[in-house]
Design an enzyme around this catalytic site. Structure first.
Site, PDB file in Angstrom:
ATOM      1  N   LYS A 139      14.921-101.522 -23.019  1.00  0.00           N
ATOM      2  CA  LYS A 139      14.165-101.884 -24.295  1.00  0.00           C
ATOM      3  C   LYS A 139      12.692-101.716 -24.254  1.00  0.00           C
ATOM      4  O   LYS A 139      12.211-102.289 -23.138  1.00  0.00           O
ATOM      5  CB  LYS A 139      14.679-103.243 -24.821  1.00  0.00           C
ATOM      6  CG  LYS A 139      14.023-103.706 -26.473  1.00  0.00           C
ATOM      7  CD  LYS A 139      14.516-105.002 -26.646  1.00  0.00           C
ATOM      8  CE  LYS A 139      13.859-105.321 -28.049  1.00  0.00           C
ATOM      9  NZ  LYS A 139      14.712-106.642 -28.356  1.00  0.00           N
ATOM     10  N   SER A 156      19.098-111.081 -30.995  1.00  0.00           N
ATOM     11  CA  SER A 156      18.829-109.823 -31.045  1.00  0.00           C
ATOM     12  C   SER A 156      19.430-109.188 -30.025  1.00  0.00           C
ATOM     13  O   SER A 156      19.422-107.972 -29.992  1.00  0.00           O
ATOM     14  CB  SER A 156      17.352-109.961 -30.669  1.00  0.00           C
ATOM     15  OG  SER A 156      16.442-110.332 -31.874  1.00  0.00           O
ATOM     16  N   SER A 189      17.060-107.104 -32.616  1.00  0.00           N
ATOM     17  CA  SER A 189      15.968-106.124 -32.407  1.00  0.00           C
ATOM     18  C   SER A 189      16.400-105.275 -31.445  1.00  0.00           C
ATOM     19  O   SER A 189      15.758-103.930 -31.449  1.00  0.00           O
ATOM     20  CB  SER A 189      14.568-106.806 -32.207  1.00  0.00           C
ATOM     21  OG  SER A 189      14.866-107.598 -30.860  1.00  0.00           O
TER      22      SER A 189
END
Length: 445
Positions: free
Chosen positions: A91, A188, A164
């Site tokens: 990420k 998330s 996210s």
């Protein structure tokens, strides 16, 4: 797997959806190599992008360099363990030395990382291949910046992959990589996993180092793992963790279904039916299931936001003062909300967090894990926005972030066309026991 002949060499091209264990067995038997696997992954990437919008920087040349290195090492008999040669997506709020971190924002320019995040360093030491930087909601804060856009769902690209950590989830679900790292402050990792029909693990608070990971809310932030199955998640966690995780599952598990999350009006009929089926299969297999209540999910969601909003505002205060125009309008609104939230609300929320953590510890004297819908609905068209009043998406997710308990979303069977996730939460610090239990129960779901 299928075979193709290139000159005199017969090459075995691995399936795009092999587990970490199966990939490792293929490497060590000589059926295929990390170069073969990463070449296949690049073809999957080309087939899906830009439809998914899962990657900000796929790091193509660097990925293939790492693949050649891992192939040579394994050929020499240098074996670093189960993640050696395994592609892992990262990420893009997690630093990789020599690679720019964008945070999916325009408030600051991409910053070239001068050193690896601790989790990245551990992956390198284990021989894993760092496979690109994945898309995310801006600063992992609940809004897709228009310049980066939403990550779409491989199960239905007209819908979101979730946030996210949506880019990491989509990369695993699309068969590009078997593992990816994300972060989980209010669900998330687990929500995208549920939306995308994969496994999402949020370990115990503090188990994994967040050094080199851009913070959002220090009281709630966790590093997390996206994977194809519980065993793969456990293999990744063993590499990332700073303490042993060995544990066995109980012979006759006892699970507590969280009644006031299961019966919440936000839970759709489709989700309720899928999870009722999973619960019935667990009971038929001899799993004891009792009903329990936690604090009202709306109260937990509100408390989580009363902690998250001001802590995030504090982290972003200086950048926001200098470059407010670079933030997405929704992210800017959340930062302003955090700046104006009364200190008393934050303090009350912290007191409630401590109380609920103590209460959860008492609940685990009577059971091995709690179960609830991961999210109350299937993947929507767009990521639901956070609000100061609470958010239906996080109703079942917040108890694990507030208490720091390990929590994992596993796919469960559904009559619908879109995935459904079932969430299991274990005793804080008992990550190994939770994962051992998941490996036992996963085939029943």
């Amino acid at each position: 797997m299928w075979r193709t002949t290139a000159g005199a060499r017969t090459m075995v091209v691995p399936s795009a959806f092999l587990s970490v264990r199966s990939l490792g067995e293929g490497y060590r038997s000589g059926r295929f190599t990390p170069v073969d696997v990463c070449a296949q992954a690049m073809r999957r990437l080309d087939a899906w992008e830009p439809r998914l919008n899962a990657f900000i920087d796929p790091m193509r040349d660097e990925v293939m360099r790492q693949a050649r290195e891992a192939t040579d090492q394994l050929a020499r008999g240098e074996d670093r363990g189960p993640l050696h040669g395994i592609p892992v997506a990262i990420k893009d709020i997690i630093d990789i030395a020599g690679v720019a971190t964008s945070y999916a924002t325009k408030s600051v320019p991409p910053r070239l990382a001068t050193r690896d995040a601790d989790c990245v360093r551990r992956l390198r030491q284990a021989g894993a291949i760092l496979f690109g930087k994945t898309n995310l909601l801006e600063f992992a804060y609940g809004i897709a910046h228009p310049a980066f856009g939403q990550t779409n769902n491989p199960c239905d690209p007209s819908r979101t992959a979730g946030g996210s950590s949506g880019g990491s989830a989509a990369a695993v679900a699309a068969g590009i990589v078997p593992l990816a790292l994300g972060t989980d402050t209010g669900g998330s990792v687990r929500a995208p996993a549920a939306y995308c029909r994969i496994v999402g693990l949020k370990p115990s608070f503090g188990l994994l180092s967040l050094d080199g990971v851009y913070p959002l809310s220090p009281s709630l932030d966790h590093l997390g793992v996206l994977a194809r199955n519980a065993e793969d998640a456990a293999l990744a966690l063993a590499v990332l963790a700073r303490s042993p995780l060995a544990a066995t599952a109980p012979a006759r598990p006892r699970l507590g279904i969280v009644r006031n999350q299961w019966n919440h009006p936000a839970v759709t009929t489709e989700i309720r039916a899928a999870i009722a089926g999973a619960v019935a299969r667990l009971r038929e297999a001899g799993v004891e299931i009792v009903e329990i209540d936690l604090a009202a999910p709306e109260a937990m969601a509100a408390a989580l936001l009363d902690i998250l909003l001001p802590e995030a505002a504090r982290i972003h205060a200086e950048t926001f003062r200098q470059a407010e125009v670079g933030y997405a309008p929704g992210t800017a609104a959340q930062i302003r909300a955090g700046m104006s939230l009364p200190a008393l609300r934050y303090l009350v929320a912290k007191e409630e967090q401590a109380r609920w953590t103590a209460e959860l510890d008492g609940i685990f004297t009577h059971g091995d894990a709690l179960i609830a819908p991961t999210v109350p609905f299937v993947a929507p068209d767009m990521d639901p926005a956070l609000s100061a009043e609470g958010d239906d998406e996080i109703l079942s997710l917040t108890h694990a972030n507030l208490t720091g308990a390990p929590s994992i979303s596993l796919p469960c069977r559904s009559d619908g066309t879109l995935p459904v996730g079932l969430q299991f939460t274990g005793r804080p610090g008992a990550d190994g026991a939770l994962l051992a239990l998941m490996r036992q129960l996963e085939p029943l779901l």
